[in-house]
Design an enzyme around this catalytic site. Structure first.
Site, PDB file in Angstrom:
ATOM      1  N   CYS A  54       0.845  -1.186   0.000  1.00 40.69           N
ATOM      2  CA  CYS A  54       0.000   0.000   0.000  1.00 40.69           C
ATOM      3  C   CYS A  54       0.888   1.247   0.000  1.00 40.69           C
ATOM      4  CB  CYS A  54      -0.953   0.086   1.186  1.00 40.69           C
ATOM      5  SG  CYS A  54      -2.159  -1.234   1.224  1.00 40.69           S
ATOM      6  N   ARG A  84       4.159  -0.554  -4.649  1.00 45.90           N
ATOM      7  CA  ARG A  84       3.820  -0.986  -3.296  1.00 45.90           C
ATOM      8  C   ARG A  84       2.514  -1.765  -3.226  1.00 45.90           C
ATOM      9  NH1 ARG A  84       6.859   2.148   0.521  1.00 45.90           N
ATOM     10  NH2 ARG A  84       5.420   1.497   2.134  1.00 45.90           N
ATOM     11  N   TRP A 135      -2.406  -2.919  -1.688  1.00 47.99           N
ATOM     12  CA  TRP A 135      -2.099  -4.339  -1.702  1.00 47.99           C
ATOM     13  C   TRP A 135      -3.040  -4.950  -0.665  1.00 47.99           C
ATOM     14  CZ3 TRP A 135      -0.355  -7.923   1.922  1.00 47.99           C
ATOM     15  CH2 TRP A 135       0.049  -9.163   1.388  1.00 47.99           C
ATOM     16  N   ASN A 144      -2.298   2.459   5.348  1.00 44.53           N
ATOM     17  CA  ASN A 144      -1.343   1.390   5.037  1.00 44.53           C
ATOM     18  C   ASN A 144      -1.010   0.700   6.354  1.00 44.53           C
ATOM     19  OD1 ASN A 144       0.851  -0.208   4.300  1.00 44.53           O
ATOM     20  ND2 ASN A 144       2.297   1.493   4.406  1.00 44.53           N
ATOM     21  N   GLY A 145      -1.188  -0.628   6.398  1.00 45.82           N
ATOM     22  CA  GLY A 145      -0.906  -1.368   7.627  1.00 45.82           C
ATOM     23  C   GLY A 145      -2.031  -2.349   7.912  1.00 45.82           C
ATOM     24  N   GLU A 148      17.097 -18.943  -3.988  1.00 48.76           N
ATOM     25  CA  GLU A 148      16.744 -17.646  -4.566  1.00 48.76           C
ATOM     26  C   GLU A 148      16.157 -17.825  -5.979  1.00 48.76           C
ATOM     27  OE1 GLU A 148      16.110 -14.858  -3.744  1.00 48.76           O
ATOM     28  OE2 GLU A 148      16.351 -13.560  -5.471  1.00 48.76           O
ATOM     29  N   LYS A 169      12.351 -16.802  -7.293  1.00 52.88           N
ATOM     30  CA  LYS A 169      12.147 -15.921  -8.447  1.00 52.88           C
ATOM     31  C   LYS A 169      11.207 -16.571  -9.455  1.00 52.88           C
ATOM     32  CE  LYS A 169      13.618 -13.300  -7.363  1.00 52.88           C
ATOM     33  NZ  LYS A 169      14.143 -12.417  -6.397  1.00 52.88           N
ATOM     34  N   GLU A 215       7.626 -16.720  -8.179  1.00 54.40           N
ATOM     35  CA  GLU A 215       7.096 -15.369  -8.018  1.00 54.40           C
ATOM     36  C   GLU A 215       6.635 -14.749  -9.340  1.00 54.40           C
ATOM     37  OE1 GLU A 215      10.270 -12.862  -6.644  1.00 54.40           O
ATOM     38  OE2 GLU A 215       8.911 -11.407  -5.777  1.00 54.40           O
ATOM     39  N   HIS A 239      15.752 -38.540   0.031  1.00 53.80           N
ATOM     40  CA  HIS A 239      15.030 -38.710   1.298  1.00 53.80           C
ATOM     41  C   HIS A 239      13.557 -38.344   1.175  1.00 53.80           C
ATOM     42  CE1 HIS A 239      18.746 -39.676   3.295  1.00 53.80           C
ATOM     43  NE2 HIS A 239      19.295 -38.592   2.770  1.00 53.80           N
ATOM     44  N   LYS A 283       6.041  -4.688  -3.853  1.00 57.39           N
ATOM     45  CA  LYS A 283       7.489  -4.537  -3.732  1.00 57.39           C
ATOM     46  C   LYS A 283       7.929  -4.377  -2.284  1.00 57.39           C
ATOM     47  CE  LYS A 283      11.602  -3.842  -5.465  1.00 57.39           C
ATOM     48  NZ  LYS A 283      12.280  -5.089  -5.864  1.00 57.39           N
TER      49      LYS A 283
HETATM   50  O1  M6R Z   1      12.691  -4.860   0.780  1.00 54.25           O
HETATM   51  P1  M6R Z   1      13.132  -6.180   1.322  1.00 54.25           P
HETATM   52  O2  M6R Z   1      14.423  -6.646   0.755  1.00 54.25           O
HETATM   53  O3  M6R Z   1      13.141  -6.226   2.827  1.00 54.25           O
HETATM   54  O4  M6R Z   1      12.041  -7.217   0.828  1.00 54.25           O
HETATM   55  C1  M6R Z   1      12.081  -8.550   1.268  1.00 54.25           C
HETATM   56  C2  M6R Z   1      11.199  -9.411   0.422  1.00 54.25           C
HETATM   57  O5  M6R Z   1       9.869  -8.996   0.515  1.00 54.25           O
HETATM   58  C3  M6R Z   1      11.631  -9.411  -1.042  1.00 54.25           C
HETATM   59  O6  M6R Z   1      12.951  -9.812  -1.185  1.00 54.25           O
HETATM   60  C4  M6R Z   1      10.736 -10.370  -1.855  1.00 54.25           C
HETATM   61  O7  M6R Z   1      10.970 -11.669  -1.456  1.00 54.25           O
HETATM   62  C5  M6R Z   1      11.002 -10.166  -3.341  1.00 54.25           C
HETATM   63  N1  M6R Z   1       9.771  -9.929  -4.012  1.00 54.25           N
HETATM   64  C6  M6R Z   1      11.659 -11.336  -3.962  1.00 54.25           C
HETATM   65  O8  M6R Z   1      11.889 -11.143  -5.320  1.00 54.25           O
END
Ligand code: M6R
Length: 596
Positions: A2, A27, A74, A100-101, A470, A474, A477, A493, A591
């Site tokens: 948000c 956001r 969001w 926001n929150g 990682e 990605k 996501e 396992h 984000k």
């Molecule tokens: O702003 P931050 O690095 O604290 O954000 C952490 C995660 O929300 C962020 O890395 C998220 O996992 C990404 N969308 C991954 O691509």
């Protein structure tokens, strides 16, 4: 998570709000809305979906004013609909609120409103705030807001318009970010500095539960008893680098990895970090969320391999609820691109209560994390616009590798000649990352096949496993393809049961010492019908026996996540594109995650 904007001043408010929202859309993009004081009344326009829907609605409806608030959402409570979009008008249309929150006690407050005959039009936790302010209002806006703030539990940043004050807007925050900006004849509210216009020359960061009142003449701050407080402004250069561009960010940001790594290393604040690393700490911990946490895992592997030091890793949200059994004087290295992630910030506060020293690794110099930390290493990525972290992850790992080498040097964990070799290799990483990018077309071709997989498993050992985690994040996501990461030795396992035709196993195999072991895992997967793809160092590519191999330059194994993840970022991008996904704005995500 948000985004909030507010504007009061000489310019046309709708334009000012939309420009701010364009910059903050990263956001959250479930809905967008504005409320404007026309001088006579408060008008609201809001629409589910991307900001473009709101803009379209505003083309059909003229709203004119000099004072207003805006929101990009969001969703946490309630689906992405027009009704659940912010702003919310209060029952007597005397207040409009954006939030926001998360208000954790909204259910009892909702029941309280219902008992007074006020029923909600939305499913959100936010709408109650507008009604409560209205309920408490007896001619004093500040007092009404203060009364409501006292009742709210959870986290919030609020921007509020009052029908009784056509030329003022109010803001207040608790644990969610809200900044005040000041320019010539105008004032601004914004969730972060990236949303301020270039006319904003000074920025202030109000503390929790400080109410700010903005007019075109300036901003004043008050505590909840209405006592005037100082509000410290600092000169800041604001420019909205994200304004309204529709071009694809993720791919260009992947291409910025070499420059980001290079700049991060070049600007590394050696003296500042040395001061913290020289202190006696009985625990070294790494903490973050998502990709930032994964960068921490790469650091953990490097500290173990190169410095022989055990690092504790904490997912921020878990750290908040588990019993702390760490050291009495720990050093917490906290990683966050935005520096605003709610879980991370709360975890930092908790770590400090346990006596931790905080070293932040972040991309945003004006972030809350920087203000909480003892010292900061800034990553040199510039703004990262795509939701998926790419260049920021790579830069974080580079910064963390540099911290590892400095620590090892200070505490005599490596020979000087070794250190020189490692430092030279670190400086070579930007160039090597650029080499990985040169094979983009080859990877893109392979992704046509990967995109049709029924599931994808990312596998590796040691630092390669950290990178696999990682890569897997990605892929899921941005492409919504089921993907999971495992240490390759764990396959037998349990997870091997899932290997069959249609499944892809993506191996990260950059450590030549482990090539034979990885080759065995590849064979075990292949003979069960799954397809195999390996991202491997040039030195081991030949010997792996995978269906397809993408070679990346050799490096010190502990440094390899900087290179192997670039290949995986490209894979995630192209798999997403071939699966018709909006890679820059993946569903259900935002984000900056500013709720717990
Ligand atoms: O702003 P931050 O690095 O604290 O954000 C952490 C995660 O929300 C962020 O890395 C998220 O996992 C990404 N969308 C991954 O691509």
């Amino acid at each position: 998570m948000c985004g909030i904007v507010g504007y009061v001043g000489n310019s046309e408010v709708v334009k000012a709000l939309i420009k701010g929202l364009e910059a903050l859309e990263y956001r959250g993009y479930d809905s967008a809305g504005i409320a404007v004081h026309t001088g006579k009344e408060i008008l609201v326009e809001k629409k589910a979906g991307r900001l473009s829907n709101l803009k379209e609605a505003l083309r059909r409806r003229e709203i004119v004013g000099r004072c207003g608030i805006g929101h990009t959402r969001w969703a946490t409570h309630g689906a992405a609909t027009d009704e659940n979009a912010h702003p919310f008008l209060s029952v007597h249309r005397r207040f409009a609120v954006v939030h926001n929150g998360i208000i954790t006690n909204y259910l009892p407050l909702k029941r309280e409103l219902a008992a007074r005959g006020i029923s909600l039009r939305s499913d959100t936790d936010s709408e109650i705030i507008a009604h409560l302010i209205d309920l408490f209002y007896d001619g004093d806006v500040l007092a009404a807001i203060a009364s409501v703030v006292r009742r709210l539990e959870g986290s919030f940043a609020l921007a509020i318009l009052a029908a009784s004050e056509p030329n003022a807007l109010y803001g207040v925050r608790k644990e969610s970010p809200l900044l005040v900006g000041r320019g010539r004849g105008e004032c601004f509210l914004c969730s972060d500095v990236s949303g301020f216009s270039e006319n904003c020359t000074e920025v202030a960061f109000p503390n929790d539960e400080v109410i700010v009142r903005l007019t075109e003449r300036g901003a004043k701050a008050y505590d909840l008893d209405g006592k005037s407080l100082p509000l410290a402004f600092a000169r800041t250069e604001c420019h909205r680098s994200m304004e309204g561009s529709e071009e694809c960010c993720m791919l260009s940001e992947i291409h910025e990895v070499p420059a980001s790594v290079e700049k991060t290393l070049r600007s590394y604040p050696e003296e500042v970090v040395a001061r913290l690393l020289r202190e006696e700490h009985d625990e070294i911990a790494i903490l973050g969320c998502g990709s930032a946490y994964h960068a921490g895992l790469a650091f953990k592997a490097t500290m173990r391999e190169l410095a022989g030091v055990r690092v504790t890793d904490y997912v921020a949200s878990e750290f908040l609820t588990e019993r702390y059994v760490g050291g009495e004087h720990p050093l917490f290295i906290v990683v966050s691109q935005s520096g605003e992630t709610a879980d991370t910030l709360r975890a930092v506060k908790r770590a400090k209560e346990h006596g931790a020293t905080i070293l932040a690794v972040t991309n945003v110099a004006t972030s809350s994390l920087v203000r909480l930390a003892d010292e900061t290493v800034l990553t040199g990525c510039g703004t990262e616009r795509a939701v998926a972290a790419t260049k920021s992850y790579s830069a974080q790992v580079a910064a963390l590798l540099r911290i590892c080498l400095q620590y090892a040097d200070i505490w005599g964990k490596i020979e000087k000649t070794e250190l020189a070799r490692y430092l030279a290799e670190l400086s070579a990483l930007p160039h090597k990352a650029a080499t990985v990018l040169e094979g983009e077309r080859t990877l893109a071709d392979a992704c046509r096949r990967l995109a049709n997989a029924s599931a994808l498993y990312c596998l590796g050992k040691g630092a390669d496993y950290a990178a696999a985690k990682e890569g897997s994040l990605k892929i899921k996501e941005v492409s919504y393809l089921f993907s999971e990461a495992y240490p390759s030795g764990e396959l037998k396992h349990g997870t091997l049961a899932l290997m069959e035709a249609g499944v892809y196993a993506l191996f990260v195999a950059t450590d030549p010492r482990l090539t034979e072991k990885t080759a065995s895992s590849i064979a075990e997967v292949a003979c069960r019908g799954a397809s195999t793809f390996a991202i491997a160092s040039e030195g081991s590519a030949e010997r792996l026996g995978a269906d397809e191999v993408y070679p990346i330059p050799d490096t010190i194994p502990a440094f390899s996540p900087v290179l192997s993840t670039v290949a995986m970022q490209l894979i995630a991008y192209y798999v997403g594109i071939y699966r018709d996904c909006d890679v820059d704005r993946p569903r259900n995500l935002a984000k900056s995650v500013t709720v717990e």
